[in-house]
Design a protein around this motif. Structure first.
Motif, mmCIF file in Angstrom:
data_model
loop_
_atom_site.group_PDB
_atom_site.id
_atom_site.type_symbol
_atom_site.label_atom_id
_atom_site.label_comp_id
_atom_site.label_asym_id
_atom_site.label_seq_id
_atom_site.Cartn_x
_atom_site.Cartn_y
_atom_site.Cartn_z
ATOM 1 N N UNK A 1010 92.036 78.963 45.235
ATOM 2 C CA UNK A 1010 91.271 78.113 46.146
ATOM 3 C C UNK A 1010 89.788 78.488 46.093
ATOM 4 N N UNK A 1011 89.515 79.796 46.143
ATOM 5 C CA UNK A 1011 88.116 80.221 46.138
ATOM 6 C C UNK A 1011 87.473 79.900 44.791
ATOM 7 N N UNK A 1012 88.220 80.050 43.705
ATOM 8 C CA UNK A 1012 87.704 79.625 42.396
ATOM 9 C C UNK A 1012 87.238 78.173 42.454
ATOM 10 N N UNK A 1013 88.156 77.321 42.902
ATOM 11 C CA UNK A 1013 87.848 75.885 42.898
ATOM 12 C C UNK A 1013 86.666 75.581 43.820
ATOM 13 N N UNK A 1014 86.723 76.150 45.035
ATOM 14 C CA UNK A 1014 85.647 75.889 45.996
ATOM 15 C C UNK A 1014 84.325 76.454 45.471
ATOM 16 N N UNK A 1015 84.384 77.673 44.969
ATOM 17 C CA UNK A 1015 83.161 78.316 44.487
ATOM 18 C C UNK A 1015 82.539 77.546 43.341
ATOM 19 N N UNK A 1016 83.376 77.059 42.426
ATOM 20 C CA UNK A 1016 82.827 76.373 41.257
ATOM 21 C C UNK A 1016 82.347 74.975 41.621
ATOM 22 N N UNK A 1017 83.239 74.202 42.250
ATOM 23 C CA UNK A 1017 82.924 72.784 42.361
ATOM 24 C C UNK A 1017 82.152 72.449 43.633
ATOM 25 N N UNK A 1018 82.421 73.168 44.715
ATOM 26 C CA UNK A 1018 81.680 72.841 45.930
ATOM 27 C C UNK A 1018 80.383 73.649 45.998
ATOM 28 N N UNK A 1019 80.478 74.971 45.778
ATOM 29 C CA UNK A 1019 79.273 75.793 45.948
ATOM 30 C C UNK A 1019 78.329 75.648 44.760
#
Lengths: 1037, 246
Positions: A1010-1019
């Motif tokens: 989840x943090x991978x996805x959020x970090x890459x695509x949202x942040x």
């Protein structure tokens, strides 16, 4: 660029630049200087360069994400229980062993392998009917009965009054205690596998042999009423015109399913309708939903159980002689009314059988009354399968591992050991046949089951000595116990066997994760200078390596038959990728520096991360993770307090001290919100809900979201005002949209409580509609309006022109010359303030999906995040790993503070229904993720601000700094994931594996992804928009 | 804590702080090594009763601990303002007294500062440490006496000698809190006691079901051990070293 004027000493380079720029722009505005074409072209190129670099950066991190997915997948597929599903079905005409000479029928008319006792059956599942609900409450030291006690006495009463007509026993579920898994166990008679636990959102058809399929094969007409999970498992098995299924996941609805079942079941019991069906499966959900919604100790539970009591009394009245009535719970519930794990309260359900014929017995007079606790004389849930099969004259399903229940076969006098021995011999023989097939299909050697085989031979030898003559009771009893011994030994072997792990897959998964960790560690902490320059090399070589790996893996998998193709391919892909990146690191070796830290901040980042990771090897440290995180976060803030005292600049010192102390206090205040896991008892008191045995908020807690709505926007505003960045879109967004959204979210939870507590009887439906709409509007504000603001907003700047004779304020950037001076307000934090709007948008979305207490916690988390920015800025720590690591700690800490634990039962499934009334893919699972990992998501989005806060707009390599910070943040979660994975693998025989280590491993893996996805695509994705916006004013050069 | 005036003043005053040396006499040199042994023996002797019933036992132990600490500072350490510490007295005009002779330095020069230090460490440092313990996760609604006594023990161990040698000057204490002073046995003992108490939290969550895991036994034990280790290391191995954050 400087136009020759001497700069005042307080201005830095960037300030001088901006000054010149402002000068130039002013001149341009006055038409004094034409914008040079060269500059415009250079600007275009700069923008293109940025977009390319950004795209490559996202691609690189995505490649890391893929490696994480591969590693986790490979480990998981070897770790979670695997069981081969055999296709064979039992057949009526093929008994597993020679039938006793007294019985040769072999037709379902009389009973396939054994004479049947009943023509028809009504099987009622009361979801989450815990055993202690059904037996009279026995007070210990003046303890008062709870709401769930003595509310459904009918089962106990009948079992005591008419022991030959009814019996009540504890009914022990095999974890995981989720309904889907339990239904599989209750119909196939076999043990569950862990992987299936996750598929509760989308049940899949059972293809193993099972009781329902056997009934259908024997042309029985089966009716199903209630929970629609049955239709996912047994599609097309039921009489379509009599069957009525209801949505099972709306846990806030206590009555629709139950009333539906009741309305349809009693007409079927009427003598004029009994010929239309053979077996009815009814599934009541009200008790389960009352547990989820209110917890067991709530008047709603009493009401629900009383309703069930009435229903069963009526059923007893209307039952005919030839029909068997079975009532059971599929699992229990924990103190809060949730289930899924393997605590005693979750696995102890109740089983009650009733018949108008006098048929049941007890082997001992002391067994006359049902056991007072679930520890005495329990039967396993899989025992239901052979019992029902034989009572209804069906063959025992092929995969069954259960044994017939004694009470149902021992006869009214409790002495019919002959019958008991016969049915146990049948069940044991079927188990033996199944085990034989399984061993062949799996290629197992006989040694693994030598002990059970010898018991089988021994039991058969005993049986053969009985040989026709007058056989004494004891001899029958003897044969019966030998078959029981065989069955229980086989069951325990199977438990061990199916807890068998594919160690090579697990090892390879760990190797992939460890390799990825090394890559990430070097990328985040072991490279000098701007990472952006290196990304193309790293990415291209990584991808070349990966491609070669795919080819090599496919080749190997095909050529060498002993290598499973999928496994080989995944492993070679990852190894190839890692090797490719290895050559890339070699290529840029001049840029590689030792990742060993050289400051106390680097060291504490490592110490905190490693201490947590090592601690996950101990069940105690895993259980008390929330307290450990509190300790670490306080320690961090104490260190920054000390560091602030060391600052030479008085303002930095004062601000640093203030924010450090604030950070500690906020951490401690947040820590007061707790949801204890069972293992923390009795040293922990839950405060997340109204009480420890409830899952609704107290009335005072409903005020928390309102307090947040009124204070939080002001607090965030104060962090913007420090650099005069509270300009333009920030005013509209923070003061109006965010506040309005937070108010709506607070209103949602009040409406929800009103609906929950039935404050306005009769208006429930209206309340439901309104609250759903309110939630949808809040989401629209947070994401639709929020993202459009974030995409289109100009940087948060304002130009202030003052006449020259007033004294300019020293901290602002000044372009003087001429008669007036221009002050750029918000210049000092143009990147940080612009990007941080994204944090507040997601803050709103996350707040909405948290319970009222969680809204308060998320508010505190946001406040802490902004304080952290100030702490890092005043102590000049934005380049150290401590910021991203502390955000990781903070996210993990608030995960616990928003009412979660690393257990399956703490997942707040009902959050899927906040803006929706039915399950909708993909939104429902996403909502549950946003609820569960809201804190980690918020912190991951905040990572880029760590390096953007108060940085000059033209600073070189800001994107590289973002990459470095995000790499460090992901590194933290990757270390935690690797540690929990390794410990789960290493401790796979540990008693606490499924209670503690396995759930923590799963949480760690999901959080990382989840943090991978959020970090890459949202942040990182968000930085693109914010950089473009800033560059729109300041240009790219 | 600070203002711009501090900064402007800074350049003209304050010679670099030097580590504290113990008094240059045989009694001091001997007793400074006996002291930690006595302190640890006291704690070891009381340990069983502390585990059995922490509040009265910790309260009882405070008295001998104070006596030992007062004896230690009076015998071994130079009081604040004496020659051994380079801290200038607040009034620049005031002349430093010559090094007091052994006889002069008796009651007036040592016992009174020692008792003042005891008073200050009990009244000022204990509440601060109590709050710190609660912020670090000590029970907030229960066990108040436990936490308070735990803080009292830590402050007697850690801050009493510090107050005795450094006094109560604000800027000095900023440096103490900021870990800017060079390490010596007093400073080392303070850091050791605090770190020991910090590490003392580690065994609490373990499921060993031991009596001594109860609050605040491990913390106090850690503080005592850390005190002895820090004092020894600070006075020898790390003496004069400075702590760097960078």
């Amino acid at each position: 660029m400087d136009n020759g004027e001497p700069s005042p000493s307080f201005e830095g380079l960037a300030a001088a630049f901006a000054k010149a720029k402002a000068e130039k722009e002013r001149e341009e505005a006055q038409g004094l200087r034409a914008r040079t074409g060269d500059a415009a072209i250079a600007n275009k190129q700069g923008e293109l360069r940025f977009k390319t670099s950004h795209g490559l950066l996202v691609a690189f991190f995505t490649w890391i994400l893929v490696l994480h997915v591969l590693g986790i997948y490979l480990f998981t597929s070897g770790f979670l229980l695997t069981r081969l599903v055999l296709e064979q079905k039992s057949e009526c005409s093929v008994p597993p062993i020679d039938l006793t000479n007294s019985y040769i029928s072999s037709s379902s008319q009389r009973g396939c392998w054994h004479p049947k006792s009943f023509e028809k059956a009504i099987v009622i599942i009361v979801d989450a009917l815990r055993y202690d609900f059904t037996v009279p409450f026995q007070a210990e030291d003046n303890e008062k009965p709870r709401h769930f006690h003595n509310a459904i006495p009918v089962l106990y009463e009948t079992a005591v009054k008419n022991p030959n007509n009814a019996f009540l026993l504890p009914f022990i579920a095999d974890p995981p205690t989720t309904t889907l898994q339990r239904l599989k166990g209750l119909t196939t008679g076999t043990l569950p596998t862990f992987v299936d636990a996750g598929s509760n959102f989308a049940g899949t058809a059972i293809d193993e042999d099972n009781l329902v399929a056997q009934l259908r094969n024997a042309s029985k007409r089966i009716v199903h009423l209630g929970d629609d999970t049955w239709h996912a498992l047994f599609p097309g098995y039921f009489e379509p015109n009599l069957t009525h299924a209801y949505d099972s996941f709306n846990v806030w609805d206590l009555h629709t399913v139950d009333n539906g079942v009741t309305d349809h079941i009693f007409p079927l019991l009427h003598p004029s309708n009994t010929s239309k069906w053979d077996v009815i499966f009814g599934h009541y959900l009200g008790v389960d939903h009352a547990g989820h919604r209110y917890g067991p100790d709530h008047p709603a539970m009493t009401a629900k159980l009383n309703q069930m009591d009435g229903i069963f009394r009526k059923m007893i009245d209307q039952l005919d002689e030839t029909t068997l009535l079975v009532v059971m719970g599929d699992h229990g519930m924990d103190a809060k009314g949730d289930h899924g794990g393997e605590s005693d309260d979750e696995i102890q359900a109740a089983l009650w059988m009733y018949s108008k014929q006098k048929l049941f017995g007890r082997s001992s007079p002391s067994y006359q009354a049902p056991p007072s606790t679930a520890r005495e004389r329990p039967v396993a849930q899989i025992d239901l399968v052979p019992t029902l099969s034989l009572l209804l004259g069906m063959p025992i399903p092929f995969n069954n591992l259960g044994a017939p229940i004694e009470e149902a076969f021992i006869g009214t006098n409790g002495q019919d050991y002959e019958n008991l021995a016969i049915v146990h011999r049948l069940a044991a023989a079927q188990i033996h046949r199944y085990q034989h097939e399984y061993a062949q299909a799996r290629g197992l050697d006989e040694n693994a089951r030598a002990s059970s085989l010898s018991l089988w031979t021994a039991a058969n030898d005993k049986w053969n000595t009985l040989g026709g003559k007058k056989v004494s009771l004891d001899q029958w009893k003897d044969a019966f116990t030998s078959y029981v011994a065989y069955q229980s030994e086989t069951l325990s072997i199977c438990r061990a066997l199916w807890a068998r792990f594919d160690v090579s897959r697990m090892m390879h998964g760990i190797v992939i994760l460890a390799g990825t960790l090394v890559i990430l560690a070097i990328y985040a902490r072991g490279l000098q200078g701007d990472r952006i320059e290196l990304t193309p090399t790293l990415l291209s070589r990584g991808i070349i390596g990966t491609t070669l790996g795919v080819i090599a893996g496919t080749g190997l998998g095909i050529v060498v038959p002993s290598f499973p193709l999928e496994h080989t391919m995944i492993f070679c892909t990852a190894v190839g990728g890692a090797a490719g990146i290895g050559t890339a690191f070699r290529y840029v070796r001049r840029r590689i520096i030792s990742p060993v830290p050289n400051s106390i901040w680097g060291w504490i980042s490592i110490v905190f991360t490693m201490a947590l990771s090592v601690g996950f090897a101990s069940n105690s440290f895993t259980i008390w993770e929330d307290e450990i995180l509190l300790h670490f976060l306080s320690s961090f803030a104490v260190l920054t307090l000390i560091s602030s005292f060391r600052q030479k600049d008085a303002i930095d010192r004062a601000l640093g001290c203030y924010h450090s102390v604030l950070f500690i206090i906020l951490t401690r205040v947040a820590s007061l919100s707790r949801l204890c896991r069972e293992e923390q008892m009795p040293y922990c008191k839950s405060t997340y809900y109204a009480s420890a045995t409830s899952s609704t908020s107290a009335t005072w807690q409903l005020g928390i979201p309102f307090v947040i709505a009124f204070t939080l926007p002001n607090l965030i505003r104060s962090y913007y005002k420090g650099t005069r960045s509270y300009q333009g879109s920030a005013i509209l967004w923070l003061d109006f949209a965010l506040r309005f959204g937070l108010l709506l979210s607070a209103a949602y939870w009040t409406l929800d409580a009103a609906d929950d507590g039935d404050w306005y009887p009769g208006y429930g439906e209206i309340l439901k509609t309104i609250k759903t709409i309110v939630a949808q509007i809040t989401f629209a504000i947070a994401l639709a309006f929020g993202y459009s603001t974030f995409s289109w907003a100009k940087p948060l700047l304002n130009i202030e022109t003052t006449s020259n004779n007033t004294k300019g304020s020293a901290e602002q950037v000044v372009a003087d010359g001429g008669t007036s001076q221009i002050t750029i307000l918000g210049y000092a934090n143009v990147h940080g303030s612009r990007y941080s709007l994204l944090i507040t948008m997601w803050l709103l979305a996350i707040t909405l999906v948290q319970k009222p207490m969680g809204a308060g916690v998320i508010g505190l988390a946001a406040w802490q995040i902004f304080s952290l920015f100030e702490i890092l800025d005043t102590n000049k720590l934005s380049d150290t790993p401590v910021g991203p690591v502390v955000l990781g700690l903070l996210g993990s800490f608030h995960f616990f503070k928003t009412g979660h634990q690393a257990t399956l039962s703490s997942i707040q499934w009902e959050s899927a229904f906040i803006p929706l009334r039915t399950i909708k893919y993909p939104w429902s699972p996403l909502l549950v993720i946003l609820n569960t990992f809201g804190a980690q998501i918020l912190c991951a989005i905040a990572v880029p601000t760590l390096v953007l806060w108060k940085q000059p707009p033209k600073k070189k390599g800001l994107l590289g700094d973002v990459a470095k910070a995000m790499g460090t943040h992901l590194l933290f979660y990757a270390v935690i994931n690797l540690a929990t994975t390794m410990w789960a693998g290493h401790l796979r025989r540990h008693l606490m594996l499924y209670r503690i280590f396995s759930p923590r491993f799963m949480a760690g893996a999901v959080v990382l992804l989840v943090v991978d996805v959020v970090g890459i695509f949202i942040a990182i994705g968000g930085t693109r928009l914010s950089f473009l916006s800033v560059a729109g004013v300041f240009g790219w050069t | 804590m600070s203002s711009t005036t501090t900064i402007t003043k800074a350049p003209k005053t304050r010679p670099p702080a030097a580590p504290i040396n113990i008094l240059d006499n045989d009694t001091a040199k001997l007793y400074t090594h006996i002291h930690p042994i006595l302190v640890l023996s006291l704690y070891a002797f009381q340990f069983k009763s502390i585990v059995a019933d922490p509040v009265p036992a910790l309260l009882r132990t405070l008295i001998p601990l104070s006596v030992l600490q007062i004896a230690y500072v009076a015998i071994c350490l130079p009081p604040t303002g004496s020659n051994a510490t380079p801290v200038a007295p607040p009034k620049p005009g005031q002349k430093k007294k010559p090094v007091p002779g052994k006889l002069e330095s008796g009651i007036q020069g040592k016992i009174i500062p020692a008792f003042l230090s005891l008073l200050l460490s009990t009244l000022a440092a204990t509440p601060v440490l109590t709050i710190t313990l609660i912020l670090f996760g000590a029970p907030i609604a229960t066990h108040h006496a436990h936490t308070l006594l735990c803080a009292a023990h830590i402050s007697l161990l850690a801050t009493l000698p510090l107050i005795y040698v450094h006094g109560v000057e604000g800027e000095k204490w900023r440096e103490i809190v900021a870990l800017l002073l060079p390490i010596d046995e007093v400073y080392g003992a303070m850091i050791g006691a605090v770190l020991g108490a910090w590490l003392g939290a580690v065994p609490i969550p373990l499921d060993w079901d031991r009596e001594w895991q109860k609050w605040p036994v491990t913390i106090v034990t850690g503080a005592y051990t850390g005190f002895a280790v820090g004092k020894l290391v600070g006075g020898t191995l790390l003496k004069g070293k400075k702590i760097s954050f960078e």
